[in-house]
Design a protein around this motif. Structure first.
Motif, PDB file in Angstrom:
ATOM      1  N   GLN A 232      -3.991  13.368  -9.315  1.00 55.11           N
ATOM      2  CA  GLN A 232      -3.558  14.727  -8.958  1.00 55.11           C
ATOM      3  C   GLN A 232      -2.270  14.723  -8.140  1.00 55.11           C
ATOM      4  OE1 GLN A 232      -7.016  17.308  -7.681  1.00 55.11           O
ATOM      5  NE2 GLN A 232      -7.896  15.307  -7.199  1.00 55.11           N
ATOM      6  N   ILE A 233      -1.800  13.528  -7.765  1.00 58.58           N
ATOM      7  CA  ILE A 233      -0.587  13.446  -6.940  1.00 58.58           C
ATOM      8  C   ILE A 233       0.618  13.063  -7.800  1.00 58.58           C
ATOM      9  CG2 ILE A 233       0.515  12.220  -5.009  1.00 58.58           C
ATOM     10  CD1 ILE A 233      -2.117  12.267  -3.572  1.00 58.58           C
ATOM     11  N   VAL A 234       0.433  12.039  -8.621  1.00 56.27           N
ATOM     12  CA  VAL A 234       1.504  11.634  -9.548  1.00 56.27           C
ATOM     13  C   VAL A 234       0.925  11.741 -10.967  1.00 56.27           C
ATOM     14  CG1 VAL A 234       3.083   9.791 -10.240  1.00 56.27           C
ATOM     15  CG2 VAL A 234       2.457  10.018  -7.827  1.00 56.27           C
TER      16      VAL A 234
ATOM     17  N   HIS B   6       0.826  -1.216   0.000  1.00 58.31           N
ATOM     18  CA  HIS B   6       0.000   0.000   0.000  1.00 58.31           C
ATOM     19  C   HIS B   6       0.859   1.264   0.000  1.00 58.31           C
ATOM     20  CE1 HIS B   6       0.847   0.893   4.233  1.00 58.31           C
ATOM     21  NE2 HIS B   6       0.631  -0.377   4.524  1.00 58.31           N
ATOM     22  N   GLY B   7       0.194   2.402  -0.222  1.00 58.33           N
ATOM     23  CA  GLY B   7       0.882   3.695  -0.252  1.00 58.33           C
ATOM     24  C   GLY B   7       0.727   4.467   1.037  1.00 58.33           C
ATOM     25  N   PHE B   8       1.032   5.750   0.947  1.00 59.46           N
ATOM     26  CA  PHE B   8       1.010   6.693   2.077  1.00 59.46           C
ATOM     27  C   PHE B   8      -0.257   7.513   2.022  1.00 59.46           C
ATOM     28  CE2 PHE B   8       1.634  11.202   3.117  1.00 59.46           C
ATOM     29  CZ  PHE B   8       2.003  11.141   4.443  1.00 59.46           C
ATOM     30  N   PRO B   9      -0.887   7.791   3.084  1.00 52.15           N
ATOM     31  CA  PRO B   9      -0.821   7.203   4.418  1.00 52.15           C
ATOM     32  C   PRO B   9      -1.992   6.236   4.541  1.00 52.15           C
ATOM     33  CG  PRO B   9      -1.876   9.385   4.517  1.00 52.15           C
ATOM     34  CD  PRO B   9      -1.816   8.948   3.071  1.00 52.15           C
TER      35      PRO B   9
ATOM     36  N   GLY C 120       7.989  20.409   0.777  1.00 48.25           N
ATOM     37  CA  GLY C 120       6.582  20.125   1.115  1.00 48.25           C
ATOM     38  C   GLY C 120       6.482  19.046   2.182  1.00 48.25           C
ATOM     39  N   ARG C 121       7.339  18.042   2.100  1.00 52.13           N
ATOM     40  CA  ARG C 121       7.303  16.958   3.097  1.00 52.13           C
ATOM     41  C   ARG C 121       7.744  17.478   4.464  1.00 52.13           C
ATOM     42  NH1 ARG C 121       5.793  12.620  -0.071  1.00 52.13           N
ATOM     43  NH2 ARG C 121       7.074  12.135  -1.901  1.00 52.13           N
ATOM     44  N   VAL C 122       8.775  18.326   4.472  1.00 55.72           N
ATOM     45  CA  VAL C 122       9.260  18.876   5.743  1.00 55.72           C
ATOM     46  C   VAL C 122       8.137  19.701   6.401  1.00 55.72           C
ATOM     47  CG1 VAL C 122      10.902  20.515   6.771  1.00 55.72           C
ATOM     48  CG2 VAL C 122      11.676  18.890   5.023  1.00 55.72           C
TER      49      VAL C 122
ATOM     50  N   GLY D 273      -8.427   8.854 -10.198  1.00 55.40           N
ATOM     51  CA  GLY D 273      -7.323   9.576  -9.604  1.00 55.40           C
ATOM     52  C   GLY D 273      -6.198   8.654  -9.148  1.00 55.40           C
ATOM     53  N   HIS D 274      -5.731   8.900  -7.920  1.00 58.07           N
ATOM     54  CA  HIS D 274      -4.532   8.235  -7.415  1.00 58.07           C
ATOM     55  C   HIS D 274      -4.807   6.810  -6.897  1.00 58.07           C
ATOM     56  CE1 HIS D 274      -0.415   8.545  -6.037  1.00 58.07           C
ATOM     57  NE2 HIS D 274      -0.725   8.375  -4.770  1.00 58.07           N
ATOM     58  N   LEU D 275      -6.101   6.458  -6.731  1.00 57.57           N
ATOM     59  CA  LEU D 275      -6.423   5.145  -6.156  1.00 57.57           C
ATOM     60  C   LEU D 275      -7.262   4.304  -7.128  1.00 57.57           C
ATOM     61  CD1 LEU D 275      -7.356   6.331  -2.511  1.00 57.57           C
ATOM     62  CD2 LEU D 275      -5.114   5.623  -3.389  1.00 57.57           C
TER      63      LEU D 275
ATOM     64  N   THR E  70       2.522   5.444  -9.506  1.00 59.67           N
ATOM     65  CA  THR E  70       3.828   5.718  -8.907  1.00 59.67           C
ATOM     66  C   THR E  70       4.761   6.400  -9.903  1.00 59.67           C
ATOM     67  OG1 THR E  70       5.466   4.758  -7.400  1.00 59.67           O
ATOM     68  CG2 THR E  70       4.941   3.467  -9.380  1.00 59.67           C
ATOM     69  N   ARG E  71       5.934   6.705  -9.447  1.00 59.47           N
ATOM     70  CA  ARG E  71       6.942   7.348 -10.299  1.00 59.47           C
ATOM     71  C   ARG E  71       8.310   6.801  -9.920  1.00 59.47           C
ATOM     72  NH1 ARG E  71       5.675  12.129  -7.066  1.00 59.47           N
ATOM     73  NH2 ARG E  71       5.085  13.363  -8.885  1.00 59.47           N
ATOM     74  N   ALA E  72       9.252   6.885 -10.883  1.00 58.63           N
ATOM     75  CA  ALA E  72      10.609   6.412 -10.602  1.00 58.63           C
ATOM     76  C   ALA E  72      11.491   7.544 -10.090  1.00 58.63           C
ATOM     77  CB  ALA E  72      11.212   5.804 -11.860  1.00 58.63           C
TER      78      ALA E  72
ATOM     79  N   GLY F  84      11.168   9.244   4.982  1.00 60.75           N
ATOM     80  CA  GLY F  84      11.734   8.178   4.138  1.00 60.75           C
ATOM     81  C   GLY F  84      11.558   8.488   2.659  1.00 60.75           C
ATOM     82  N   MET F  85      10.364   8.953   2.277  1.00 65.97           N
ATOM     83  CA  MET F  85      10.124   9.262   0.850  1.00 65.97           C
ATOM     84  C   MET F  85      10.997  10.418   0.403  1.00 65.97           C
ATOM     85  SD  MET F  85       6.055   8.726   0.099  1.00 65.97           S
ATOM     86  CE  MET F  85       5.354   9.697   1.429  1.00 65.97           C
ATOM     87  N   LYS F  86      11.190  11.372   1.306  1.00 70.44           N
ATOM     88  CA  LYS F  86      12.007  12.559   0.983  1.00 70.44           C
ATOM     89  C   LYS F  86      13.428  12.158   0.586  1.00 70.44           C
ATOM     90  CE  LYS F  86      13.807  16.472   3.648  1.00 70.44           C
ATOM     91  NZ  LYS F  86      14.914  15.893   4.411  1.00 70.44           N
TER      92      LYS F  86
ATOM     93  N   GLY G  80       2.808  -2.482  -6.174  1.00 71.47           N
ATOM     94  CA  GLY G  80       2.949  -1.371  -5.240  1.00 71.47           C
ATOM     95  C   GLY G  80       2.214  -0.144  -5.742  1.00 71.47           C
ATOM     96  N   LEU G  81       1.490   0.499  -4.834  1.00 74.76           N
ATOM     97  CA  LEU G  81       0.762   1.727  -5.203  1.00 74.76           C
ATOM     98  C   LEU G  81       1.470   2.936  -4.601  1.00 74.76           C
ATOM     99  CD1 LEU G  81      -2.972   2.350  -5.521  1.00 74.76           C
ATOM    100  CD2 LEU G  81      -1.689   3.862  -4.016  1.00 74.76           C
ATOM    101  N   SER G  82       1.884   3.838  -5.450  1.00 72.29           N
ATOM    102  CA  SER G  82       2.503   5.106  -5.058  1.00 72.29           C
ATOM    103  C   SER G  82       3.721   4.887  -4.167  1.00 72.29           C
ATOM    104  CB  SER G  82       1.468   6.023  -4.413  1.00 72.29           C
ATOM    105  OG  SER G  82       1.947   7.332  -4.466  1.00 72.29           O
ATOM    106  N   MET G  83       3.677   5.202  -2.854  1.00 72.05           N
ATOM    107  CA  MET G  83       4.833   4.895  -2.020  1.00 72.05           C
ATOM    108  C   MET G  83       5.131   3.396  -2.083  1.00 72.05           C
ATOM    109  SD  MET G  83       5.483   5.470   2.059  1.00 72.05           S
ATOM    110  CE  MET G  83       4.513   4.054   2.595  1.00 72.05           C
ATOM    111  N   GLY G  84       4.074   2.592  -2.219  1.00 75.41           N
ATOM    112  CA  GLY G  84       4.274   1.141  -2.376  1.00 75.41           C
ATOM    113  C   GLY G  84       5.093   0.843  -3.625  1.00 75.41           C
ATOM    114  N   GLY G  85       4.971   1.698  -4.643  1.00 73.28           N
ATOM    115  CA  GLY G  85       5.790   1.556  -5.856  1.00 73.28           C
ATOM    116  C   GLY G  85       7.242   1.914  -5.563  1.00 73.28           C
ATOM    117  N   TYR G  86       7.447   2.961  -4.747  1.00 70.75           N
ATOM    118  CA  TYR G  86       8.835   3.320  -4.383  1.00 70.75           C
ATOM    119  C   TYR G  86       9.470   2.139  -3.616  1.00 70.75           C
ATOM    120  CZ  TYR G  86       6.682   8.069  -4.677  1.00 70.75           C
ATOM    121  OH  TYR G  86       5.971   9.185  -5.029  1.00 70.75           O
ATOM    122  N   VAL G  87       8.655   1.518  -2.755  1.00 68.68           N
ATOM    123  CA  VAL G  87       9.155   0.358  -1.989  1.00 68.68           C
ATOM    124  C   VAL G  87       9.422  -0.807  -2.953  1.00 68.68           C
ATOM    125  CG1 VAL G  87       8.599  -1.315  -0.161  1.00 68.68           C
ATOM    126  CG2 VAL G  87       7.901   1.084   0.105  1.00 68.68           C
TER     127      VAL G  87
HETATM  128  C1  MLT Z   1       1.373   7.884  -1.781  1.00 70.99           C
HETATM  129  O1  MLT Z   1       0.220   7.868  -2.222  1.00 70.99           O
HETATM  130  O2  MLT Z   1       1.940   6.852  -1.397  1.00 70.99           O
HETATM  131  C2  MLT Z   1       2.080   9.200  -1.665  1.00 70.99           C
HETATM  132  O3  MLT Z   1       1.184  10.238  -1.921  1.00 70.99           O
HETATM  133  C3  MLT Z   1       3.246   9.297  -2.565  1.00 70.99           C
HETATM  134  C4  MLT Z   1       4.009  10.570  -2.427  1.00 70.99           C
HETATM  135  O4  MLT Z   1       3.672  11.414  -1.588  1.00 70.99           O
HETATM  136  O5  MLT Z   1       4.993  10.739  -3.170  1.00 70.99           O
END
Ligand code: MLT
Length: 265
Positions: A215-217, A25-28, A130-132, A241-243, A118-120, A188-190, A91-98
């Motif tokens: 709207q997120i990726v 799964h992704g964040f959060p 933005g994360r900070v 959208g994102h889901l 997700t994105r590479a 972690g994502m940052k 993996g979805l979004s952060m799950g894709g980064y993982v």
């Molecule tokens: C997610 O859906 O996992 C996050 O929005 C990804 C991100 O913030 O880069």
């Protein structure tokens, strides 16, 4: 079900038979994200859906939760539940980064990849900032400081307008993520590395699924991955959208079902 890992207890769902599909799964969010897949795909697939540390029913540890740490958790999880055969990682979004981190560390365990929303690329400097700022607000005001704003971006405007039931469901999922995990994921994502240079070396079947109205990726990120991953295929789902797996589960499940069929049972 719960299984003790090295420094926390991981909650997970293990259902069905067939090709092994590890759902990240992704964040959060939590593994509740995958309910429409767990309900519909278990006749042909063994679905393994963990709550990442600090999310849902898994216990929390202090962050940061780097993508490598979360990938290591998945590796130990598979060992502990006795999975020796390679799995398809979705993996979805952060799950894709993982998933990228998991593939780069444990390629032998990966039979295929489903990269959703997700994105590479790594975060831009503005993205990091933005994360900070989000983490700062959460530290001061708690998770409610960002839940509503984020919820507005998670689904397409159409879903948001027409599916109040789904919006409430996603809000409830977001409220079942610990403050430690919100902070741990953001930090972690940052710091996650840019995965673009590994795309051309991916040598397992790969399916990319993306919502046209993410709207997120932005869906351009999916096209970039498609152009670089040898033999990859892509499904862009309109009005979503994102889901995509929650917003249009029939289309998502059909695409995943077809992809999994190519692995045999
Ligand atoms: C997610 O859906 O996992 C996050 O929005 C990804 C991100 O913030 O880069």
């Amino acid at each position: 079900m719960h299984i003790p890992l090295e420094d926390f207890s991981m909650a997970y769902t293990d259902k069905g038979q067939g090709t092994h599909l590890l759902l990240v799964h992704g964040f959060p969010l939590t593994r509740q994200l995958w309910k429409p897949q767990i309900d519909s795909l278990s006749d042909k697939t063994r679905l393994l859906a963990p709550d990442l540390r600090g999310h849902g029913e898994s216990s929390a540890t202090p962050g940061p939760y780097t993508m490598d740490l979360l990938a290591d958790d998945l590796n130990v999880f598979l060992d502990k539940i006795g999975i020796t055969q390679p799995v398809v990682v979705c993996g979805l979004s952060m799950g894709g980064y993982v998933s990228f981190a998991f593939y780069s560390k444990f390629a032998d365990r990966v039979a295929g990849l489903i990269l959703t929303s997700t994105r590479a690329a790594a975060d831009t400097p503005e993205g990091k900032q933005g994360r900070v700022e989000a983490a700062e607000r959460i530290r001061k005001e708690g998770i409610s400081a960002i839940v509503e704003g984020l919820l507005l971006k998670l689904m397409s405007p159409e879903t948001y307008k027409k599916r109040p039931d789904l919006v409430s469901q996603v809000r409830e999922i977001m409220e079942h993520v610990s403050k430690e995990a919100y902070l741990g994921d953001l930090m972690g994502m940052k710091e996650r590395p840019d995965a673009r240079s590994m795309l051309s070396q991916i040598n397992v079947p790969t399916l990319i699924i993306h919502g046209a109205d993410d709207q997120i990726v932005p869906s351009q990120e999916a096209r970039t991955m498609l152009a670089s991953i040898p033999g990859a295929s892509m499904e862009i789902i309109p009005g979503v959208g994102h889901l995509p797996n929650l917003e249009k589960p029939e289309i998502f499940n059909h695409a995943v079902g077809q992809f999994l069929a190519s692995f045999g049972g």
